[in-house]
Design an enzyme around this catalytic site. Structure first.
Site, PDB file in Angstrom:
ATOM      1  N   ASN A  91       0.809  -1.621   0.573  1.00 23.05           N
ATOM      2  CA  ASN A  91      -0.537  -0.126  -0.224  1.00 23.05           C
ATOM      3  C   ASN A  91       0.985   1.122  -0.272  1.00 23.05           C
ATOM      4  OD1 ASN A  91      -2.052   1.734  -0.514  1.00 23.05           O
ATOM      5  ND2 ASN A  91      -3.176   0.794   1.870  1.00 23.05           N
ATOM      6  N   HIS A  92       0.209   2.043  -0.514  1.00 26.36           N
ATOM      7  CA  HIS A  92       1.178   3.348  -0.485  1.00 26.36           C
ATOM      8  C   HIS A  92       1.346   3.846   1.365  1.00 26.36           C
ATOM      9  CE1 HIS A  92       1.070   4.351  -4.447  1.00 26.36           C
ATOM     10  NE2 HIS A  92       0.438   3.350  -4.884  1.00 26.36           N
TER      11      HIS A  92
END
Length: 213
Positions: A91-92
């Site tokens: 995930n970012h």
């Protein structure tokens, strides 16, 4: 054209893990990132699947058209994934100035802040059409993820979940039946042993008190 496609498939198969496994993985079209996957064998990979990270796919598990698997992912034996399934174990970053980690900004140096999770899917799991699995998630044996679900939390063995975010609807079987299946671990048996218990697979266990009744 057919000869060309066959040639390309052979090249793709070369990047699978071992010669004996390469010959036992069915590729029906073009997919990307196969070098990132360990296959146990008797798997099927259709068109437009995309793999990145470190991925392990168990024996006889089959994928669906346009599957996307990214990150540290382990999938058990005899699972079936539907069309357009996406499994994101990365995930970012959300606690920094930006979520942007592309090379267009600081040559991609911010990619070091990307969140790295682990997704583990048990044996005999059915992942329906357009399911998305994200985060640090474990899916138990025998679970069913209904079409269109977004799974962000662990799923218990033999549970049916649905919705956005996915929530449990019910268990497939009684606790005794679940216990017997878990003890049997049929997915680990060789084909000769599976043949001996073949009648068990033809029973309707919805209201059964035991798989042996």
């Amino acid at each position: 054209m057919g000869t060309f496609r066959t040639y390309i498939k052979k090249i793709l198969l070369y990047f699978l893990n071992a010669p004996d496994v390469r010959e036992n993985v069915k590729l029906s079209g073009f997919s990307r990132g196969l070098q990132n996957v360990t296959f146990e064998g008797k798997n099927a990979v259709p068109d437009r699947c995309n793999f990145s990270g470190k991925i392990h796919i168990g024996y006889a598990t089959t994928l669906g058209y346009n599957n996307l698997l990214g990150g540290n992912i382990t999938i058990g034996k005899y699972c079936q994934l539907g069309v357009d399934v996406a499994i994101h174990a990365t995930n970012h970053p959300i606690h920094h100035l930006t979520t942007y980690i592309n090379s267009n900004l600081f040559d991609g140096e911010l990619k070091q802040f990307k969140e790295e999770n682990t997704i583990t899917i048990g044996h005999d799991v059915w992942v329906g059409h357009n399911v998305i699995i994200v985060g640090n998630v474990t899916i138990g044996n025998g679970a069913i993820l209904a079409a269109g679900s977004v799974v962000t939390k662990d799923v218990e063995p033999y549970a049916i979940v649905a919705g956005v975010p996915a929530k449990p609807l019910k268990k497939r079987f009684s606790e005794k039946v679940i216990s017997e299946i878990e003890e049997l671990q049929w997915w680990n048996l060789p084909e000769a042993e599976l043949a001996k218990i073949k009648p068990l697979f033809f029973k309707n266990l919805e209201e059964a008190n035991s798989i042996y009744d």
